[in-house]
Write an enzyme that holds these catalytic residues in place. Structure first.
Site, PDB file in Angstrom:
ATOM      1  N   CYS A 124       0.810  -1.223   0.000  1.00 43.23           N
ATOM      2  CA  CYS A 124       0.000   0.000   0.000  1.00 43.23           C
ATOM      3  C   CYS A 124       0.842   1.271   0.000  1.00 43.23           C
ATOM      4  O   CYS A 124       0.314   2.360  -0.203  1.00 43.23           O
ATOM      5  CB  CYS A 124      -0.954   0.003   1.186  1.00 43.23           C
ATOM      6  SG  CYS A 124      -2.004  -1.441   1.194  1.00 43.23           S
ATOM      7  N   HIS A 260      -3.258   6.812   2.304  1.00 45.27           N
ATOM      8  CA  HIS A 260      -3.714   5.554   1.720  1.00 45.27           C
ATOM      9  C   HIS A 260      -5.120   5.271   2.257  1.00 45.27           C
ATOM     10  O   HIS A 260      -5.372   5.361   3.463  1.00 45.27           O
ATOM     11  CB  HIS A 260      -2.732   4.446   2.101  1.00 45.27           C
ATOM     12  CG  HIS A 260      -3.275   3.079   1.903  1.00 45.27           C
ATOM     13  ND1 HIS A 260      -3.884   2.704   0.726  1.00 45.27           N
ATOM     14  CD2 HIS A 260      -3.316   1.996   2.713  1.00 45.27           C
ATOM     15  CE1 HIS A 260      -4.286   1.453   0.842  1.00 45.27           C
ATOM     16  NE2 HIS A 260      -3.959   1.002   2.031  1.00 45.27           N
ATOM     17  N   ASN A 290     -10.312  -0.592  -0.025  1.00 44.84           N
ATOM     18  CA  ASN A 290      -8.862  -0.421   0.045  1.00 44.84           C
ATOM     19  C   ASN A 290      -8.246  -0.990  -1.234  1.00 44.84           C
ATOM     20  O   ASN A 290      -8.278  -2.202  -1.456  1.00 44.84           O
ATOM     21  CB  ASN A 290      -8.356  -1.166   1.291  1.00 44.84           C
ATOM     22  CG  ASN A 290      -6.852  -1.133   1.443  1.00 44.84           C
ATOM     23  OD1 ASN A 290      -6.132  -0.788   0.517  1.00 44.84           O
ATOM     24  ND2 ASN A 290      -6.381  -1.503   2.619  1.00 44.84           N
TER      25      ASN A 290
HETATM   26  N1  ACO Z   1     -18.303  -9.242   9.214  1.00 40.46           N
HETATM   27  C1  ACO Z   1     -18.882  -9.526  10.393  1.00 40.46           C
HETATM   28  N2  ACO Z   1     -18.164  -9.852  11.485  1.00 40.46           N
HETATM   29  C2  ACO Z   1     -16.815  -9.884  11.351  1.00 40.46           C
HETATM   30  C3  ACO Z   1     -16.171  -9.615  10.135  1.00 40.46           C
HETATM   31  C4  ACO Z   1     -16.992  -9.287   9.029  1.00 40.46           C
HETATM   32  N3  ACO Z   1     -16.481  -8.980   7.820  1.00 40.46           N
HETATM   33  N4  ACO Z   1     -14.857  -9.717  10.313  1.00 40.46           N
HETATM   34  C5  ACO Z   1     -14.656 -10.053  11.596  1.00 40.46           C
HETATM   35  N5  ACO Z   1     -15.847 -10.152  12.223  1.00 40.46           N
HETATM   36  C6  ACO Z   1     -16.095 -10.500  13.624  1.00 40.46           C
HETATM   37  C7  ACO Z   1     -14.944 -11.190  14.269  1.00 40.46           C
HETATM   38  O1  ACO Z   1     -15.007 -12.571  14.033  1.00 40.46           O
HETATM   39  C8  ACO Z   1     -15.150 -10.848  15.733  1.00 40.46           C
HETATM   40  O2  ACO Z   1     -16.118 -11.696  16.253  1.00 40.46           O
HETATM   41  P1  ACO Z   1     -16.014 -12.253  17.764  1.00 40.46           P
HETATM   42  O3  ACO Z   1     -16.037 -11.020  18.638  1.00 40.46           O
HETATM   43  O4  ACO Z   1     -17.208 -13.128  17.893  1.00 40.46           O
HETATM   44  O5  ACO Z   1     -14.698 -12.984  17.818  1.00 40.46           O
HETATM   45  C9  ACO Z   1     -15.752  -9.447  15.692  1.00 40.46           C
HETATM   46  O6  ACO Z   1     -16.264  -9.274  14.357  1.00 40.46           O
HETATM   47  C10 ACO Z   1     -14.746  -8.348  15.986  1.00 40.46           C
HETATM   48  O7  ACO Z   1     -13.604  -8.567  15.198  1.00 40.46           O
HETATM   49  P2  ACO Z   1     -12.346  -7.657  15.305  1.00 40.46           P
HETATM   50  O8  ACO Z   1     -11.266  -8.166  14.407  1.00 40.46           O
HETATM   51  O9  ACO Z   1     -12.042  -7.399  16.743  1.00 40.46           O
HETATM   52  O10 ACO Z   1     -12.915  -6.289  14.670  1.00 40.46           O
HETATM   53  P3  ACO Z   1     -12.310  -4.855  14.750  1.00 40.46           P
HETATM   54  O11 ACO Z   1     -13.271  -3.984  15.433  1.00 40.46           O
HETATM   55  O12 ACO Z   1     -10.877  -4.879  15.205  1.00 40.46           O
HETATM   56  O13 ACO Z   1     -12.301  -4.422  13.221  1.00 40.46           O
HETATM   57  C11 ACO Z   1     -10.920  -4.248  11.274  1.00 40.46           C
HETATM   58  C12 ACO Z   1     -11.588  -5.181  12.253  1.00 40.46           C
HETATM   59  C13 ACO Z   1     -11.971  -3.393  10.556  1.00 40.46           C
HETATM   60  C14 ACO Z   1     -10.183  -5.106  10.248  1.00 40.46           C
HETATM   61  C15 ACO Z   1      -9.946  -3.332  12.036  1.00 40.46           C
HETATM   62  O14 ACO Z   1      -9.063  -4.087  12.817  1.00 40.46           O
HETATM   63  C16 ACO Z   1      -9.141  -2.475  11.086  1.00 40.46           C
HETATM   64  O15 ACO Z   1      -9.663  -1.554  10.519  1.00 40.46           O
HETATM   65  N6  ACO Z   1      -7.841  -2.749  10.892  1.00 40.46           N
HETATM   66  C17 ACO Z   1      -7.023  -2.088   9.916  1.00 40.46           C
HETATM   67  C18 ACO Z   1      -7.045  -2.923   8.693  1.00 40.46           C
HETATM   68  C19 ACO Z   1      -6.567  -2.246   7.475  1.00 40.46           C
HETATM   69  O16 ACO Z   1      -6.961  -1.159   7.144  1.00 40.46           O
HETATM   70  N7  ACO Z   1      -5.699  -2.927   6.732  1.00 40.46           N
HETATM   71  C20 ACO Z   1      -5.215  -2.469   5.506  1.00 40.46           C
HETATM   72  C21 ACO Z   1      -3.778  -2.311   5.504  1.00 40.46           C
HETATM   73  S1  ACO Z   1      -3.262  -2.040   3.940  1.00 40.46           S
HETATM   74  C22 ACO Z   1      -2.363  -3.258   3.188  1.00 40.46           C
HETATM   75  O17 ACO Z   1      -1.190  -3.102   3.070  1.00 40.46           O
HETATM   76  C23 ACO Z   1      -2.917  -4.490   2.615  1.00 40.46           C
END
Ligand code: ACO
Length: 334
Positions: A124, A260, A290
């Site tokens: 990214c 990004h 993304n």
């Molecule tokens: N839909 C529904 N539920 C989901 C989903 C989904 N798509 N994905 C995960 N869940 C569930 C999980 O299983 C978990 O359930 P549980 O509590 O029963 O175990 C619950 O939702 C919470 O999951 P978390 O991973 O704790 O969710 P969080 O609030 O941390 O959000 C997210 C996840 C959006 C990915 C966040 O961590 C984030 O924004 N991270 C940054 C990611 C990013 O932008 N990455 C790109 C980098 S760029 C690159 O180089 C590729």
């Protein structure tokens, strides 16, 4: 990220963005569409990411064909002739083939002279790395214009059985025409063009995408979302503050900050940390998701189309992503 005194004195020969274009794939995939094929919902995705829909490539589209369309649009926008281009760089982590590169293929499909062409992969952060590689190669060869593209078909790296990553990413391409300004530009009348850059990496596999080697068998993109979130909200302000310190500018002096487009929650967190205005931070992940290396040039193309960038607009561009890599640039748009 402390700035060394000698870095402050160093003279950076500037590049400027003189044109931008983008290519959006044909298939619109909404959060509701994803909810039909996996256990997720718009109510889960949108508040956590700011993403409502993304584009996926249609059958006849790839990162290569998108790169071509975005490049054509950027060349038109810059108003230069194709023959004027001296260099082609494509940032991608999802190129059609390991070889030939997208960049080499563009030389042929765009009908360009036999100029240097290179793909680079810094995930990214790839477009920001591309700007600095372009600047370095243009300086070394004493040439003027580079085509710098970010193009991704991330849908090929996703598993529709893994909701952790499938809902976050999309396909797309953005391209910019970059001009290396003369070494002595503005020196006489004290209007040295704005340019600062910073690149870095911190080896980690918290984002992992398949390749043809490696000890961990990986068949689709994996990510530790929380770790990436923490990395991003720490690194973006550090990079921005280091660039501002090097340039002697304040955040308010910039027309826009273009991060990004990973996630709106990351950007809002950064805005709060910096006590900044949210309107200064451009966001368009709502409709594209993304798109990794493509997200910053796609954002620039959209901003140009919407006439948000007046002549000479001062921008900070900040990339961060798998690697983990990061990078930032302060520059102007013609
Ligand atoms: N839909 C529904 N539920 C989901 C989903 C989904 N798509 N994905 C995960 N869940 C569930 C999980 O299983 C978990 O359930 P549980 O509590 O029963 O175990 C619950 O939702 C919470 O999951 P978390 O991973 O704790 O969710 P969080 O609030 O941390 O959000 C997210 C996840 C959006 C990915 C966040 O961590 C984030 O924004 N991270 C940054 C990611 C990013 O932008 N990455 C790109 C980098 S760029 C690159 O180089 C590729």
């Amino acid at each position: 990220m402390p700035v060394q005194p000698e870095e402050k004195r160093m003279y950076m020969q500037a590049i400027q963005i003189i044109g931008a274009g983008s290519a959006e794939p044909a298939r619109v995939v909404t959060n509701d569409d994803l909810a039909n094929i996996m256990d997720t919902s718009d109510d889960w995705i949108f508040p956590r990411t700011g993403i409502h829909s993304r584009r996926f490539c249609a059958e006849d589209e790839t990162a290569g064909t998108l790169a071509h369309r975005a490049a054509e649009a950027a060349i038109r926008d810059a108003g230069i002739k194709k023959e004027d281009l001296d260099l082609i760089l494509v940032a991608s982590m999802s190129s059609d083939y390991a070889a030939p590169t997208i960049a080499a293929t563009l030389q042929k499909t765009l009908g360009l002279r036999e100029i240097p062409a290179l793909d680079i992969n810094a995930a990214c952060s790839g477009f920001i790395y591309g700007l600095e590689v372009a600047r370095g190669l243009l300086m070394a060869s004493r040439k003027r214009y580079a085509l710098v593209v970010g193009s991704e078909q991330l849908s090929r790296l996703l598993s529709m059985e893994d909701r952790n990553t499938a809902v976050l990413f999309g396909d797309g391409a953005g391209a910019c025409i970059v001009e290396l300004l003369p070494e002595d530009a503005g020196i006489e009348n004290g209007t040295k063009p704005l340019y600062e850059a910073l690149l870095g990496s911190r080896g980690s596999d918290v984002i992992l995408a398949p390749g043809c080697y490696g000890t961990t068998p990986v068949d689709h993109m994996l990510m530790d979302g929380k770790e990436v979130f923490l990395f991003a909200v720490k690194t973006i302000p550090e990079v921005l503050e280091a660039l501002l310190e090097k340039s002697g500018l304040a955040l308010e002096d910039l027309d826009y900050v273009v991060c990004h487009q990973a996630n709106a929650r990351i950007i809002r967190n950064v805005v709060r940390k910096l006590h900044a205005r949210e309107e200064q931070f451009f966001m368009n992940m709502e409709t594209y998701g993304n798109t990794s290396g493509a997200s910053i040039p796609m954002a620039l193309a959209e901003m140009k189309q919407k006439n948000l960038l007046k002549h000479g607009a001062k921008l900070a561009l900040i990339g961060f992503g798998a690697g983990l890599t990061y990078g930032g640039a302060l520059l102007t748009v013609r």
